[in-house]
Design a protein around this motif. Structure first.
Motif, PDB file in Angstrom:
ATOM      1  N   LEU A 128       0.836  -1.208   0.000  1.00 40.74           N
ATOM      2  CA  LEU A 128       0.000   0.000   0.000  1.00 40.74           C
ATOM      3  C   LEU A 128       0.874   1.263   0.000  1.00 40.74           C
ATOM      4  N   ARG A 129       1.987   1.195   0.710  1.00 43.89           N
ATOM      5  CA  ARG A 129       2.916   2.330   0.718  1.00 43.89           C
ATOM      6  C   ARG A 129       3.549   2.520  -0.673  1.00 43.89           C
ATOM      7  N   GLN A 130       3.881   1.395  -1.304  1.00 38.45           N
ATOM      8  CA  GLN A 130       4.457   1.479  -2.643  1.00 38.45           C
ATOM      9  C   GLN A 130       3.444   2.062  -3.630  1.00 38.45           C
ATOM     10  N   GLN A 131       2.185   1.760  -3.397  1.00 41.44           N
ATOM     11  CA  GLN A 131       1.137   2.302  -4.251  1.00 41.44           C
ATOM     12  C   GLN A 131       1.070   3.833  -4.135  1.00 41.44           C
ATOM     13  N   VAL A 132       1.368   4.341  -2.941  1.00 44.10           N
ATOM     14  CA  VAL A 132       1.419   5.790  -2.748  1.00 44.10           C
ATOM     15  C   VAL A 132       2.524   6.394  -3.613  1.00 44.10           C
ATOM     16  N   ILE A 133       3.692   5.760  -3.622  1.00 41.52           N
ATOM     17  CA  ILE A 133       4.813   6.256  -4.432  1.00 41.52           C
ATOM     18  C   ILE A 133       4.467   6.196  -5.917  1.00 41.52           C
ATOM     19  N   THR A 134       3.832   5.102  -6.330  1.00 45.09           N
ATOM     20  CA  THR A 134       3.432   4.973  -7.734  1.00 45.09           C
ATOM     21  C   THR A 134       2.435   6.058  -8.126  1.00 45.09           C
ATOM     22  N   ALA A 135       1.459   6.328  -7.229  1.00 46.86           N
ATOM     23  CA  ALA A 135       0.471   7.384  -7.502  1.00 46.86           C
ATOM     24  C   ALA A 135       1.134   8.757  -7.533  1.00 46.86           C
ATOM     25  N   ALA A 136       2.160   8.939  -6.689  1.00 49.24           N
ATOM     26  CA  ALA A 136       2.893  10.212  -6.687  1.00 49.24           C
ATOM     27  C   ALA A 136       3.622  10.394  -7.999  1.00 49.24           C
ATOM     28  N   GLU A 137       4.197   9.329  -8.531  1.00 49.87           N
ATOM     29  CA  GLU A 137       4.874   9.419  -9.819  1.00 49.87           C
ATOM     30  C   GLU A 137       3.884   9.735 -10.944  1.00 49.87           C
ATOM     31  N   ALA A 138       2.698   9.133 -10.867  1.00 48.82           N
ATOM     32  CA  ALA A 138       1.668   9.410 -11.880  1.00 48.82           C
ATOM     33  C   ALA A 138       1.208  10.862 -11.808  1.00 48.82           C
ATOM     34  N   LEU A 139       1.076  11.389 -10.585  1.00 53.02           N
ATOM     35  CA  LEU A 139       0.693  12.791 -10.414  1.00 53.02           C
ATOM     36  C   LEU A 139       1.763  13.712 -10.993  1.00 53.02           C
ATOM     37  N   ALA A 140       3.017  13.419 -10.694  1.00 53.60           N
ATOM     38  CA  ALA A 140       4.115  14.232 -11.220  1.00 53.60           C
ATOM     39  C   ALA A 140       4.128  14.199 -12.744  1.00 53.60           C
ATOM     40  N   GLN A 141       3.853  13.031 -13.317  1.00 52.13           N
ATOM     41  CA  GLN A 141       3.841  12.898 -14.773  1.00 52.13           C
ATOM     42  C   GLN A 141       2.755  13.748 -15.404  1.00 52.13           C
ATOM     43  N   ARG A 142       1.611  13.835 -14.726  1.00 52.49           N
ATOM     44  CA  ARG A 142       0.522  14.672 -15.250  1.00 52.49           C
ATOM     45  C   ARG A 142       0.916  16.146 -15.249  1.00 52.49           C
ATOM     46  N   PHE A 143       1.522  16.592 -14.170  1.00 52.87           N
ATOM     47  CA  PHE A 143       2.004  17.975 -14.125  1.00 52.87           C
ATOM     48  C   PHE A 143       3.034  18.220 -15.227  1.00 52.87           C
ATOM     49  N   ASN A 144       3.953  17.286 -15.374  1.00 49.89           N
ATOM     50  CA  ASN A 144       5.025  17.470 -16.355  1.00 49.89           C
ATOM     51  C   ASN A 144       4.504  17.434 -17.787  1.00 49.89           C
ATOM     52  N   SER A 145       3.514  16.570 -18.038  1.00 48.02           N
ATOM     53  CA  SER A 145       2.942  16.488 -19.389  1.00 48.02           C
ATOM     54  C   SER A 145       2.241  17.787 -19.752  1.00 48.02           C
ATOM     55  N   LEU A 146       1.453  18.315 -18.794  1.00 42.75           N
ATOM     56  CA  LEU A 146       0.771  19.582 -19.052  1.00 42.75           C
ATOM     57  C   LEU A 146       1.780  20.719 -19.222  1.00 42.75           C
ATOM     58  N   ASN A 147       2.800  20.714 -18.377  1.00 41.61           N
ATOM     59  CA  ASN A 147       3.824  21.754 -18.492  1.00 41.61           C
ATOM     60  C   ASN A 147       4.547  21.666 -19.839  1.00 41.61           C
ATOM     61  N   GLN A 148       4.718  20.449 -20.356  1.00 39.59           N
ATOM     62  CA  GLN A 148       5.367  20.286 -21.658  1.00 39.59           C
ATOM     63  C   GLN A 148       4.485  20.834 -22.775  1.00 39.59           C
ATOM     64  N   VAL A 149       3.169  20.611 -22.661  1.00 40.49           N
ATOM     65  CA  VAL A 149       2.237  21.172 -23.652  1.00 40.49           C
ATOM     66  C   VAL A 149       2.316  22.689 -23.649  1.00 40.49           C
ATOM     67  N   LEU A 150       2.342  23.274 -22.456  1.00 36.73           N
ATOM     68  CA  LEU A 150       2.417  24.724 -22.343  1.00 36.73           C
ATOM     69  C   LEU A 150       3.747  25.249 -22.891  1.00 36.73           C
ATOM     70  N   SER A 151       4.830  24.533 -22.632  1.00 41.77           N
ATOM     71  CA  SER A 151       6.140  24.936 -23.155  1.00 41.77           C
ATOM     72  C   SER A 151       6.170  24.845 -24.677  1.00 41.77           C
ATOM     73  N   ASN A 152       5.549  23.792 -25.212  1.00 40.54           N
ATOM     74  CA  ASN A 152       5.494  23.646 -26.665  1.00 40.54           C
ATOM     75  C   ASN A 152       4.701  24.786 -27.301  1.00 40.54           C
ATOM     76  N   GLN A 153       3.609  25.170 -26.643  1.00 43.17           N
ATOM     77  CA  GLN A 153       2.833  26.297 -27.158  1.00 43.17           C
ATOM     78  C   GLN A 153       3.653  27.584 -27.125  1.00 43.17           C
ATOM     79  N   GLN A 154       4.421  27.769 -26.051  1.00 47.82           N
ATOM     80  CA  GLN A 154       5.268  28.962 -25.954  1.00 47.82           C
ATOM     81  C   GLN A 154       6.264  29.006 -27.112  1.00 47.82           C
ATOM     82  N   ALA A 155       6.879  27.875 -27.397  1.00 51.45           N
ATOM     83  CA  ALA A 155       7.841  27.820 -28.503  1.00 51.45           C
ATOM     84  C   ALA A 155       7.152  28.034 -29.845  1.00 51.45           C
ATOM     85  N   SER A 156       5.945  27.477 -30.001  1.00 43.03           N
ATOM     86  CA  SER A 156       5.201  27.637 -31.243  1.00 43.03           C
ATOM     87  C   SER A 156       4.810  29.094 -31.467  1.00 43.03           C
ATOM     88  N   ILE A 157       4.411  29.779 -30.401  1.00 45.17           N
ATOM     89  CA  ILE A 157       4.039  31.189 -30.509  1.00 45.17           C
ATOM     90  C   ILE A 157       5.242  32.029 -30.912  1.00 45.17           C
TER      91      ILE A 157
END
Length: 466
Positions: A128-157
């Protein structure tokens, strides 16, 4: 004989009129063509006497059916339409990305805090503790994916802005060259209508790139400037726009004309250039800050609360790794704004509030309650952490809807301005057909006059001979 001279001028004038009508009909489907008409003026009598009717008709010039007010309205509508159209694909992309339930930040937060809730049932369970770490990694990935989309838009603009500026410089140069050609044509007595049409189309194209002010000059040239007065075209000279990259990643517009240099503010640009700046300033940059603030708040609040607890071995999680924080936040990180600390183990999560009781979950419950704490996020201000992403998505949807409504209005205004321009300057097939028959009859009537004059002349000769 004056009768023949008069008829000859009438025939010549009708030929010019027929040529003009044929030009209009030939350009019935030509975009931007301005119809022309024939100006006929009666020639005054050169012979003395009150019974001298005159010396026929002359054509001093052709008429170009153009309304500068309607042209200005059409160019303004082009600027507004482009300003609203250019950011909509960016807004639509963000709506789709942030509104996707499977990959959204909300889904990541729910998964992370859901894993914490599951671990509270049995705090000593390593799976169950390991599941917390896995969920934390998934949360971080979501932030990073969205941030990458925003960065790509900045470069495109940035890339699109540079391309737009290149187009502005090219079109401005073309307008300056046409100004020179028009001035020469008028000075030499050549009809400049086709050149003026070409210049108007170039101005319309320029207006879609950036809002302009156009002033007619006495020599037939047009001066074109930005809304704030910086010159783009004056006579046969054009300016040069350029982009200067700043250390913070932003861009500054520079305009050089003759020996002068101007820094262009981005608040009143209009057109595609203004639309890009508006979107970057009002939507993209605030959203990037909001996402970064939320990611930083998640890392700070979770890490701070974990630092107050104890691991399964009874040790406090700080300061030595791997018994350190769960998240690492870096607002400018190339690998992502949020990530799970490398090497963190399930047993190192400080869920207990008592070093002697590994199964204690008091601190874990406080970590779970972090979701309900208020955080400061960008332009949203102070909001509940669990509601921050929902408010960001709602704000984005509102901005997109407002832009779509403005875009629909701009399209209507542009269509109406084009129809208004066509009502004055466009070629009407029925009107030209009527004019064609009228001038044909005029030509035939003048030839008939010449024929009658010849008969009279022959009769006079015959009478004198008899």
């Amino acid at each position: 004989m004056s009768i023949i001279n008069n008829a000859l001028t009438g025939a010549a004038a009708s030929q010019i009129a027929l040529n003009t009508v044929s030009q209009n009909i030939a350009n019935l489907m030509t975009p931007g063509y301005t119809r022309q008409g024939t100006l006929m003026v009666s020639q005054r009598a050169t012979q003395a006497g009150t019974v001298s009717p005159g010396d026929g008709v002359k054509v001093p010039s052709l008429i170009r059916f153009s309304d500068s007010y309607k042209s200005q309205q059409m160019w303004q509508a082009a600027s507004e339409l482009s300003q609203r159209a250019i950011p909509q694909p960016y807004l639509t992309q963000l709506e789709q990305v942030m509104g996707d339930d499977e990959s959204s930040i909300n889904s990541g937060l729910d998964g992370f805090f859901g894993a914490l809730n599951a671990a509270s049932v049995e705090p000593t369970s390593l799976p169950l503790r390991q599941q917390v770490i896995t969920a934390a990694e998934a949360l971080a990935q979501r932030f990073n994916s969205l941030n990458q989309v925003l960065s790509n838009q900045q470069a495109s603009i940035a890339q699109q802005r540079t391309s737009t500026i290149d187009q502005i410089n090219s079109v401005s140069k073309s307008i300056a060259e046409l100004n020179s050609d028009i001035a020469i044509a008028q000075a030499t007595g050549t009809n400049p209508s086709s050149l003026i049409d070409a210049r108007d189309q170039k101005i319309d194209a320029l207006a879609s790139l950036v809002a302009v002010q156009v002033v007619e000059q006495p020599d037939g040239t047009r001066s074109v400037s930005l809304r704030d007065g910086q010159p783009l075209v004056v006579g046969s000279r054009s300016s040069s726009l350029s982009v200067q990259a700043n250390p913070d990643g932003s861009q500054t517009l520079k305009l050089a004309f003759a020996a002068e240099s101007f820094t262009i503010t981005s608040t009143r640009l209009g057109g595609q250039l203004g639309g890009l700046d508006d979107y970057e300033r009002d939507v993209l940059n605030p959203l990037r800050k909001s996402v970064s603030d939320l990611a930083g708040s998640v890392a700070d609040r979770v890490n701070t609360q974990l630092a107050a607890g104890y691991t399964m071995s009874g040790a406090t999680p700080t300061p030595a790794p791997p018994n350190g924080p769960l998240f690492t936040f870096d607002a400018s990180g190339s690998s992502g704004v949020l990530r799970v600390v490398d090497g963190v183990l399930a047993a190192d999560l400080a869920f207990s509030s008592d070093p002697t009781k590994p199964g204690n979950s008091d601190n874990l419950l406080k970590v779970i309650d972090v979701k309900n704490l208020s955080v400061t996020v960008g332009t949203l201000g102070s909001v509940r952490m669990g509601d921050a992403n929902t408010q960001m998505v709602g704000r984005l949807a509102m901005q997109s809807q407002q832009n779509q409504a403005s875009l629909a209005t701009a399209e209507t205004v542009r269509n109406q301005s084009e129809e208004s321009w066509k009502s004055t300057s466009g070629v009407n097939q029925d009107e030209e057909a009527v004019s064609l028959m009228q001038y044909q009859q005029m030509y035939q009537a003048n030839l008939k006059v010449i024929a009658v004059a010849n008969q009279l002349f022959d009769s006079t000769l015959a009478m004198m001979a008899g």
